[in-house]
Design an enzyme around this catalytic site. Sequence first.
Site, PDB file in Angstrom:
ATOM      1  N   LYS A 191       0.851  -1.194   0.000  1.00 26.46           N
ATOM      2  CA  LYS A 191       0.000   0.000   0.000  1.00 26.46           C
ATOM      3  C   LYS A 191       0.884   1.240   0.000  1.00 26.46           C
ATOM      4  O   LYS A 191       1.468   1.608   1.017  1.00 26.46           O
ATOM      5  CB  LYS A 191      -0.929   0.045   1.224  1.00 26.46           C
ATOM      6  CG  LYS A 191      -2.072   1.041   0.981  1.00 26.46           C
ATOM      7  CD  LYS A 191      -2.648   1.641   2.242  1.00 26.46           C
ATOM      8  CE  LYS A 191      -1.930   2.856   2.749  1.00 26.46           C
ATOM      9  NZ  LYS A 191      -1.853   4.012   1.833  1.00 26.46           N
ATOM     10  N   GLY A 244       6.806   5.003   8.139  1.00 27.92           N
ATOM     11  CA  GLY A 244       5.934   6.175   8.228  1.00 27.92           C
ATOM     12  C   GLY A 244       6.076   6.831   9.586  1.00 27.92           C
ATOM     13  O   GLY A 244       7.099   6.673  10.271  1.00 27.92           O
ATOM     14  N   SER A 245       5.041   7.532   9.982  1.00 26.52           N
ATOM     15  CA  SER A 245       5.147   8.335  11.205  1.00 26.52           C
ATOM     16  C   SER A 245       4.971   7.473  12.462  1.00 26.52           C
ATOM     17  O   SER A 245       4.352   6.406  12.416  1.00 26.52           O
ATOM     18  CB  SER A 245       4.068   9.421  11.184  1.00 26.52           C
ATOM     19  OG  SER A 245       2.791   8.816  11.171  1.00 26.52           O
ATOM     20  N   THR A 246       5.460   7.967  13.563  1.00 27.67           N
ATOM     21  CA  THR A 246       5.357   7.239  14.830  1.00 27.67           C
ATOM     22  C   THR A 246       3.896   7.061  15.278  1.00 27.67           C
ATOM     23  O   THR A 246       3.526   5.959  15.697  1.00 27.67           O
ATOM     24  CB  THR A 246       6.222   7.940  15.895  1.00 27.67           C
ATOM     25  OG1 THR A 246       7.589   7.856  15.456  1.00 27.67           O
ATOM     26  CG2 THR A 246       6.102   7.289  17.260  1.00 27.67           C
ATOM     27  N   GLY A 249       2.495   4.259  13.279  1.00 28.48           N
ATOM     28  CA  GLY A 249       3.171   3.020  13.689  1.00 28.48           C
ATOM     29  C   GLY A 249       2.558   2.451  14.963  1.00 28.48           C
ATOM     30  O   GLY A 249       2.346   1.238  15.093  1.00 28.48           O
ATOM     31  N   CYS A 301      13.444  10.972   7.124  1.00 29.48           N
ATOM     32  CA  CYS A 301      13.295  10.476   8.500  1.00 29.48           C
ATOM     33  C   CYS A 301      14.579  10.661   9.298  1.00 29.48           C
ATOM     34  O   CYS A 301      14.545  10.910  10.490  1.00 29.48           O
ATOM     35  CB  CYS A 301      12.880   9.020   8.490  1.00 29.48           C
ATOM     36  SG  CYS A 301      13.962   7.990   7.496  1.00 29.48           S
ATOM     37  N   GLU A 400       9.250  16.289  15.410  1.00 23.86           N
ATOM     38  CA  GLU A 400       9.700  16.160  14.018  1.00 23.86           C
ATOM     39  C   GLU A 400       8.936  17.157  13.144  1.00 23.86           C
ATOM     40  O   GLU A 400       7.713  17.141  13.111  1.00 23.86           O
ATOM     41  CB  GLU A 400       9.426  14.725  13.535  1.00 23.86           C
ATOM     42  CG  GLU A 400       9.968  14.434  12.155  1.00 23.86           C
ATOM     43  CD  GLU A 400       9.619  13.017  11.669  1.00 23.86           C
ATOM     44  OE1 GLU A 400       8.478  12.574  11.878  1.00 23.86           O
ATOM     45  OE2 GLU A 400      10.501  12.370  11.087  1.00 23.86           O
TER      46      GLU A 400
HETATM   47  P1  NAD Z   1       2.217   8.437   7.636  1.00 16.70           P
HETATM   48  O1  NAD Z   1       2.445   7.653   8.863  1.00 16.70           O
HETATM   49  O2  NAD Z   1       1.197   9.497   7.640  1.00 16.70           O
HETATM   50  O3  NAD Z   1       1.824   7.468   6.426  1.00 16.70           O
HETATM   51  C1  NAD Z   1       2.614   6.352   6.091  1.00 16.70           C
HETATM   52  C2  NAD Z   1       1.739   5.323   5.429  1.00 16.70           C
HETATM   53  O4  NAD Z   1       0.769   4.863   6.369  1.00 16.70           O
HETATM   54  C3  NAD Z   1       0.945   5.836   4.231  1.00 16.70           C
HETATM   55  O5  NAD Z   1       0.894   4.820   3.238  1.00 16.70           O
HETATM   56  C4  NAD Z   1      -0.427   6.083   4.825  1.00 16.70           C
HETATM   57  O6  NAD Z   1      -1.453   6.015   3.865  1.00 16.70           O
HETATM   58  C5  NAD Z   1      -0.521   4.933   5.812  1.00 16.70           C
HETATM   59  N1  NAD Z   1      -1.482   5.123   6.894  1.00 16.70           N
HETATM   60  C6  NAD Z   1      -1.926   6.282   7.444  1.00 16.70           C
HETATM   61  N2  NAD Z   1      -2.830   6.034   8.404  1.00 16.70           N
HETATM   62  C7  NAD Z   1      -2.965   4.689   8.488  1.00 16.70           C
HETATM   63  C8  NAD Z   1      -3.737   3.810   9.300  1.00 16.70           C
HETATM   64  N3  NAD Z   1      -4.576   4.277  10.220  1.00 16.70           N
HETATM   65  N4  NAD Z   1      -3.612   2.482   9.123  1.00 16.70           N
HETATM   66  C9  NAD Z   1      -2.745   1.996   8.203  1.00 16.70           C
HETATM   67  N5  NAD Z   1      -1.986   2.771   7.388  1.00 16.70           N
HETATM   68  C10 NAD Z   1      -2.110   4.104   7.531  1.00 16.70           C
HETATM   69  O7  NAD Z   1       3.656   8.974   7.236  1.00 16.70           O
HETATM   70  P2  NAD Z   1       4.038   9.915   6.006  1.00 16.70           P
HETATM   71  O8  NAD Z   1       3.539  11.278   6.336  1.00 16.70           O
HETATM   72  O9  NAD Z   1       3.642   9.276   4.720  1.00 16.70           O
HETATM   73  O10 NAD Z   1       5.626   9.860   6.078  1.00 16.70           O
HETATM   74  C11 NAD Z   1       6.357  10.681   6.907  1.00 16.70           C
HETATM   75  C12 NAD Z   1       6.787   9.936   8.152  1.00 16.70           C
HETATM   76  O11 NAD Z   1       7.485   8.752   7.794  1.00 16.70           O
HETATM   77  C13 NAD Z   1       7.757  10.743   8.986  1.00 16.70           C
HETATM   78  O12 NAD Z   1       7.437  10.606  10.337  1.00 16.70           O
HETATM   79  C14 NAD Z   1       9.094  10.076   8.698  1.00 16.70           C
HETATM   80  O13 NAD Z   1      10.059  10.239   9.709  1.00 16.70           O
HETATM   81  C15 NAD Z   1       8.693   8.658   8.528  1.00 16.70           C
HETATM   82  N6  NAD Z   1       9.695   7.909   7.772  1.00 16.70           N
HETATM   83  C16 NAD Z   1      10.470   6.985   8.432  1.00 16.70           C
HETATM   84  C17 NAD Z   1      11.450   6.294   7.741  1.00 16.70           C
HETATM   85  C18 NAD Z   1      12.293   5.270   8.441  1.00 16.70           C
HETATM   86  O14 NAD Z   1      12.852   4.413   7.766  1.00 16.70           O
HETATM   87  N7  NAD Z   1      12.402   5.295   9.754  1.00 16.70           N
HETATM   88  C19 NAD Z   1      11.651   6.529   6.384  1.00 16.70           C
HETATM   89  C20 NAD Z   1      10.851   7.470   5.744  1.00 16.70           C
HETATM   90  C21 NAD Z   1       9.869   8.158   6.451  1.00 16.70           C
END
Ligand code: NAD
Length: 497
Positions: A191, A244-246, A249, A301, A400
């Site tokens: 996804k 993605g974001s904490t 997660g 990130c 962040e």
């Molecule tokens: P996000 O958490 O908003 O979204 C990430 C993914 O999760 C997207 O595909 C989104 O559609 C999905 N998502 C959102 N809500 C969801 C839910 N309730 N259930 C399941 N999936 C859901 O993050 P973002 O804004 O796309 O990315 C930025 C964040 O990602 C920042 O916090 C960044 O630090 C982090 N990031 C971490 C790394 C790493 O390797 N540690 C790498 C890149 C980005």
Amino acid sequence: MSDLTLADWQQRAAELSIEGRAFINGEYVNALSGKTTADINPANGQKLADIACCGPEDAELAIAGARKAYQSGVWSKLPPAERKKVIVRWANLLEEHQQELALLESLDCGKPISDTLYVDSASAINTLRWNGEAVDKVYDEIAPTGPGELGLVTRMPLGVVVAIVPWNFPLATTAWKLGPSLATGNSVILKPASNTPLTALRLAGLAKEAGLPDGVLQVLPGPGGSLGEALSLHMDIDGQTFTGSTPVGKMLMEYSAKSNLKRTFLELGGKSPNIVFADADLDKAAKMAALAIFYNQGETCTAGSRLLVEESIIDEFVAKVAEAAKGHMPGNPLDPNTVMGALIDKKQFDTVEYYVDVATKEGAELVCGGKPAQVVEGGYYYEPTIFKGVRNNMQIAQEEVFGPVLVAIPFKDEADAVAIANDSIYGLACGIWTNNLGRAHRVAAEIEAGSVWVNNYFGGDITVPFGGFKQSGNGRDKSLHAFDDYTELKSTWIDIS
Ligand code: NAD
């Protein structure tokens, strides 16, 4: 590799045919609801394509197909050497289409074309090839038993895995997930982030061309809230891998607990310290400190967003970083000379403005930037921004931003630097700049972070694991350690007496 100009890339963009349908059971298909969403180019706010907006009903279809493919053994029971051939062929196809993938990624994310060409797409190709090449070179174990017994320690795939990835490095993070999960025999449902689905969808067609059996890789574009949640809560998904974001997660951990305890591996946010001692090569450190935060518009990130500087040199050093920041002014992402592109969307732009406001209200002193840049009408561009006079307990030093905003914080000595660096909920990465070898080792050993870079920033390649401590996550992408996230260990004890 490319001497294409801005005009060449613009011409190619105008001629590009973009696939916006989901990829399920080997075919591009519309969402069952028929719904689409507009995919927007962050560089100019214009629509790139209509994208299938998948929901829980599409998730059901994709999961059933992935499960069927997994049970059939058409991929999961293939000898590793055969899986290798397909994955390496796939990597080769990506390479043939590298310029197209780089263009799609730049248009979708607002990233500079030189980065998507030489970094993102190159990294994805290398990642897939490396994982394909590796999988037939990994042995299982035989336990050191007595003569009457045989203890086998073997790995099996998890089964059906969902991979959820963000918008800041769609191609690279997708490859980090798909390389090891597919190489180890899983079926995968990918996804992509709802605003950056284009390269994920293109990758799926190339996987089929390379010989990946139908159902083994499904790509579902759609919103995180409904589609992502449906996947993560599903009882027939065995594992989930997430970048993605904490906050999201944490939700995935909850979904796992509420459903079937699916294995959950998370790569999350950061507020990484970049520590500069007075004995470092300050010119090099300053240039890299600017890159560490302004690379990828700060939407990284591992961005070195907290610049920790020995107090005796802080004014001099911050001035050098501000000078280096001038080389990171935003430009048109399709211009090969551009080093900083557009922020992903209005929401992210507003977040950056919010945090600039927070820093100002907290009493931080603006050194440069702090305002939008006018580059292309309709796009969201922001100037490289630096604050000094910041203390680590301020909101701007703890949260962040995910944009081009750097805060400079003074420290007294080694112990103080380590204490400030570790005073964060995150633990993703850390830079250390010093010419004292002993100090480099001492500080590196004390830092709570998954990646530590001494006299460099963003160092490393596919051979080393990548992931976070603390609230930056629990999984590891890259290297052979990534195989651990996608396999179960099985102990088989045989009486041979
Ligand atoms: P996000 O958490 O908003 O979204 C990430 C993914 O999760 C997207 O595909 C989104 O559609 C999905 N998502 C959102 N809500 C969801 C839910 N309730 N259930 C399941 N999936 C859901 O993050 P973002 O804004 O796309 O990315 C930025 C964040 O990602 C920042 O916090 C960044 O630090 C982090 N990031 C971490 C790394 C790493 O390797 N540690 C790498 C890149 C980005």
